[in-house]
Design a protein around this motif. Sequence first.
Motif, PDB file in Angstrom:
ATOM      1  N   ILE B 301       0.834  -1.201   0.000  1.00  0.00           N
ATOM      2  CA  ILE B 301       0.000   0.000   0.000  1.00  0.00           C
ATOM      3  C   ILE B 301       0.870   1.253   0.000  1.00  0.00           C
ATOM      4  CG2 ILE B 301      -0.205   0.203   2.510  1.00  0.00           C
ATOM      5  CD1 ILE B 301      -3.039   0.675  -0.030  1.00  0.00           C
ATOM      6  N   GLU B 302       2.134   1.090   0.401  1.00  0.00           N
ATOM      7  CA  GLU B 302       3.024   2.252   0.412  1.00  0.00           C
ATOM      8  C   GLU B 302       3.190   2.824  -1.002  1.00  0.00           C
ATOM      9  OE1 GLU B 302       3.694  -0.582   1.975  1.00  0.00           O
ATOM     10  OE2 GLU B 302       3.508   0.122   4.032  1.00  0.00           O
ATOM     11  N   ASP B 303       3.003   1.971  -1.996  1.00  0.00           N
ATOM     12  CA  ASP B 303       3.103   2.464  -3.370  1.00  0.00           C
ATOM     13  C   ASP B 303       1.983   3.429  -3.693  1.00  0.00           C
ATOM     14  OD1 ASP B 303       5.213   0.848  -3.615  1.00  0.00           O
ATOM     15  OD2 ASP B 303       4.419  -0.418  -5.205  1.00  0.00           O
ATOM     16  N   LEU B 304       0.862   3.231  -3.019  1.00  0.00           N
ATOM     17  CA  LEU B 304      -0.305   4.063  -3.299  1.00  0.00           C
ATOM     18  C   LEU B 304      -0.283   5.322  -2.448  1.00  0.00           C
ATOM     19  CD1 LEU B 304      -3.111   4.256  -4.703  1.00  0.00           C
ATOM     20  CD2 LEU B 304      -4.045   3.055  -2.732  1.00  0.00           C
ATOM     21  N   LEU B 305      -0.012   5.131  -1.176  1.00  0.00           N
ATOM     22  CA  LEU B 305      -0.026   6.269  -0.251  1.00  0.00           C
ATOM     23  C   LEU B 305       1.422   6.669   0.011  1.00  0.00           C
ATOM     24  CD1 LEU B 305      -2.714   4.846   2.176  1.00  0.00           C
ATOM     25  CD2 LEU B 305      -3.048   6.369   0.237  1.00  0.00           C
ATOM     26  N   ALA B 311      -2.672  10.315   1.331  1.00  0.00           N
ATOM     27  CA  ALA B 311      -4.083   9.940   1.359  1.00  0.00           C
ATOM     28  C   ALA B 311      -4.619   9.880  -0.065  1.00  0.00           C
ATOM     29  CB  ALA B 311      -4.894  10.945   2.181  1.00  0.00           C
ATOM     30  N   ASP B 312      -5.713   9.185  -0.183  1.00  0.00           N
ATOM     31  CA  ASP B 312      -6.406   9.059  -1.468  1.00  0.00           C
ATOM     32  C   ASP B 312      -7.880   9.274  -1.176  1.00  0.00           C
ATOM     33  OD1 ASP B 312      -7.404   8.159  -3.963  1.00  0.00           O
ATOM     34  OD2 ASP B 312      -7.696   6.179  -3.064  1.00  0.00           O
ATOM     35  N   TRP B 313      -8.495  10.245  -1.800  1.00  0.00           N
ATOM     36  CA  TRP B 313      -9.828  10.616  -1.369  1.00  0.00           C
ATOM     37  C   TRP B 313     -10.698  10.966  -2.547  1.00  0.00           C
ATOM     38  CZ3 TRP B 313      -5.525  13.536  -1.367  1.00  0.00           C
ATOM     39  CH2 TRP B 313      -5.570  14.728  -2.109  1.00  0.00           C
ATOM     40  N   ARG B 314     -11.952  11.152  -2.288  1.00  0.00           N
ATOM     41  CA  ARG B 314     -12.860  11.725  -3.271  1.00  0.00           C
ATOM     42  C   ARG B 314     -14.047  12.360  -2.550  1.00  0.00           C
ATOM     43  NH1 ARG B 314     -14.138   8.655  -7.619  1.00  0.00           N
ATOM     44  NH2 ARG B 314     -12.186   7.547  -7.381  1.00  0.00           N
ATOM     45  N   PHE B 315     -14.718  13.211  -3.284  1.00  0.00           N
ATOM     46  CA  PHE B 315     -15.968  13.806  -2.825  1.00  0.00           C
ATOM     47  C   PHE B 315     -17.061  13.233  -3.719  1.00  0.00           C
ATOM     48  CE2 PHE B 315     -12.674  16.889  -1.910  1.00  0.00           C
ATOM     49  CZ  PHE B 315     -12.997  17.381  -0.656  1.00  0.00           C
ATOM     50  N   PHE B 321     -14.449  10.977   1.540  1.00  0.00           N
ATOM     51  CA  PHE B 321     -14.003   9.688   2.063  1.00  0.00           C
ATOM     52  C   PHE B 321     -12.735   9.239   1.349  1.00  0.00           C
ATOM     53  CE2 PHE B 321     -15.566   7.457  -1.680  1.00  0.00           C
ATOM     54  CZ  PHE B 321     -16.587   8.281  -2.118  1.00  0.00           C
ATOM     55  N   GLY B 322     -12.058   8.285   1.965  1.00  0.00           N
ATOM     56  CA  GLY B 322     -10.848   7.810   1.309  1.00  0.00           C
ATOM     57  C   GLY B 322      -9.978   6.961   2.203  1.00  0.00           C
ATOM     58  N   LEU B 323      -8.730   6.817   1.768  1.00  0.00           N
ATOM     59  CA  LEU B 323      -7.727   6.037   2.469  1.00  0.00           C
ATOM     60  C   LEU B 323      -6.635   6.982   2.964  1.00  0.00           C
ATOM     61  CD1 LEU B 323      -7.023   3.288  -0.244  1.00  0.00           C
ATOM     62  CD2 LEU B 323      -8.950   3.428   1.340  1.00  0.00           C
ATOM     63  N   ALA B 324      -6.003   6.600   4.054  1.00  0.00           N
ATOM     64  CA  ALA B 324      -4.857   7.368   4.535  1.00  0.00           C
ATOM     65  C   ALA B 324      -3.817   6.388   5.046  1.00  0.00           C
ATOM     66  CB  ALA B 324      -5.273   8.337   5.638  1.00  0.00           C
ATOM     67  N   PHE B 354      -3.373   0.309   5.971  1.00  0.00           N
ATOM     68  CA  PHE B 354      -3.817   1.680   5.763  1.00  0.00           C
ATOM     69  C   PHE B 354      -5.017   1.954   6.655  1.00  0.00           C
ATOM     70  CE2 PHE B 354      -5.844  -0.938   2.523  1.00  0.00           C
ATOM     71  CZ  PHE B 354      -7.177  -0.566   2.561  1.00  0.00           C
ATOM     72  N   THR B 355      -5.512   3.147   6.606  1.00  0.00           N
ATOM     73  CA  THR B 355      -6.699   3.499   7.382  1.00  0.00           C
ATOM     74  C   THR B 355      -7.767   4.034   6.432  1.00  0.00           C
ATOM     75  OG1 THR B 355      -5.897   5.737   7.771  1.00  0.00           O
ATOM     76  CG2 THR B 355      -5.336   4.086   9.434  1.00  0.00           C
ATOM     77  N   LEU B 356      -9.009   4.028   6.927  1.00  0.00           N
ATOM     78  CA  LEU B 356     -10.120   4.510   6.122  1.00  0.00           C
ATOM     79  C   LEU B 356     -10.832   5.624   6.877  1.00  0.00           C
ATOM     80  CD1 LEU B 356     -10.635   0.947   6.066  1.00  0.00           C
ATOM     81  CD2 LEU B 356     -11.264   1.890   3.858  1.00  0.00           C
ATOM     82  N   PHE B 357     -11.331   6.585   6.122  1.00  0.00           N
ATOM     83  CA  PHE B 357     -12.083   7.657   6.766  1.00  0.00           C
ATOM     84  C   PHE B 357     -13.244   8.065   5.877  1.00  0.00           C
ATOM     85  CE2 PHE B 357      -8.858   9.707   4.174  1.00  0.00           C
ATOM     86  CZ  PHE B 357      -9.573  10.692   3.506  1.00  0.00           C
TER      87      PHE B 357
END
Lengths: 173, 413
Positions: B301-305, B311-315, B321-324, B354-357
């Motif tokens: 996942i380190e490749d992504l974040l 973080a990776d998010w959207r509205f 919401f997204g990943l961190a 990773f975490t989710l929010f």
Amino acid sequence: MTEASVVSTGRPSFADLFAAHYAAMVRLAGLLGADDPEDIAQEAFARLHQKMGRLREADAAVPYLRAIVCNLTRNRVRHLRLARLRRSEAGEPAVTQHSGEQAFLVAERHRDLLAAVDRLPRRQREALVLRYWLELSEREIADAMGVTPGSVKTHTSRALGALGRSLQESSDD
Amino acid sequence: MIEDDLREALRARARSYETDPHAWAEVQRRVTRARRVRWAALAAVPLCAAALVAGVPLVLSHSGPDTATTTRRTPPASLPLPDPSGRWDAYAAQVAKNPPVGGTLAIVDPSNGRPIRLWFTDPSPRQGTGEPRYIKLCAATQYALHGASVAGCPVAVDPVHDGNHAWYAGSTSEEWPNTGTLISYGMALPGVADVAAVGRDGSRLPGLIYRPKGAPAAVWTVTYPAGAGVGVFEFTGSDGRVVQRVTPDRAPDSLTSAPAERPDAKPAGGLVARLHEDGTLLWLHDGEVIGATVLTPGRPIEDLLTGERPADWRFAQGFWFGLAKAGTAKAEVRYRDGRVVSARAVPDPWKRGFTLFAAPAEHEGDVFAEGYTITLYNAHGRRIGRVEQAPNPPFWADIPLSTPDPAVRPSPR
């Protein structure tokens, strides 16, 4: 006429390349022994898309595709071979390798020769297919296989020798 | 000679491999998935299911009978890459290569409120070949999240459309997730007076016909809710008779068919995150997919974040919401007007590191045009990541929207 021919000025677009080379890449993967040549070709095009913007030369895309197809097929065949080995060690019945071809479409007279091609070591088979189906130069084959031109010469020579011996044995039987 | 036999044998075997007519669609799917992951790993490049802009060629020498046919969607043109600032005006780039024949339309993409531009272009046939003369419908769209734009004109592998009156060219339904309101569009010959989409339940959803000045054909559009299950577009002549039915290739109904991993994640905020075994992470609200991220199985996942973009998010649908990255306990987005939306982050239940929010995040105005700042905090309240998202104002915002054909009054029948 295809649209690709209409808009062929300048650097070909991804869609141009797909239209012009998809079928050939499926066939290349099949000839190299992939059990699902379409899957290999589609993955190769997806990877090409990622790479398109970074290819320096306009004509670098097709060699890149060929190399990816060779690579993916090699990995896939290796994976299948290991899977067969595991099954065999576990006492499970061996799975027949799917040649990816409709056998009835291939003339009888080619069968022994193609069967001998299928038995060749992977690198030798690649060298033969790239040389005698795609008619590539040694340099181009080397690029596709990720080896030196000298190595291509060696693989090709050994492959032809093996084919000759194999066909001789077939005719002796 | 063994070499000659070998050539012949390989050619014979090669001919036995057939290609799937849907291969292009499958490549598009893979490209889109790969791009999501790739874009996520690159700062200032959109993480979105970018639809590839497709189109169809039109044979100018049309003179065939009325027929109801299924059209085949043709491959799209290549995507432009963003310039160093992350802003690439794909329309300008495409017009330079494919100049308009007649006026260029500007219509609104209902999913983000930003303009879509449509124009005809006319590549010349090769001299002396006797090939028919084609025109193509080009399209340029844009993505609000990071301000990318994409444009393309079609390249045809099967350009023979003689006998047809209308053609499908593209749709925002090719984006993922295709929720909310969608728009489909294409080209039509002058004899077409009206268009409607036919929903799953047989209902007719009226569309619009545009006739750009000086253009060799008309452009049709239909706007409809994603849930309508539109599969067919119907075209009628001035006498009200149906002259053409078009059934575009359907976009897949689901982004993944892989089994879901258990359990679902339920970060605070009312959303559910569901990871599938192929790495597809879906975000659901009331059972409807409102967002998706593709994580490559086996890839850390380190490749992504990354450190640059933790973080990776959207509205979407009133949520942020997204990943961190791992260790995040709280994520905050600060709008330019000073308001802050805060979301508690929870570790992913699949042990991927990773975490989710998620949090409700209604915002008046164009959050993408204004820009915003995202900050991540650990459990001790220490800041562990920050992303300054620059404003991404709309492309082509100063272009007046086009007016549909006044002779056509769309009305349900």
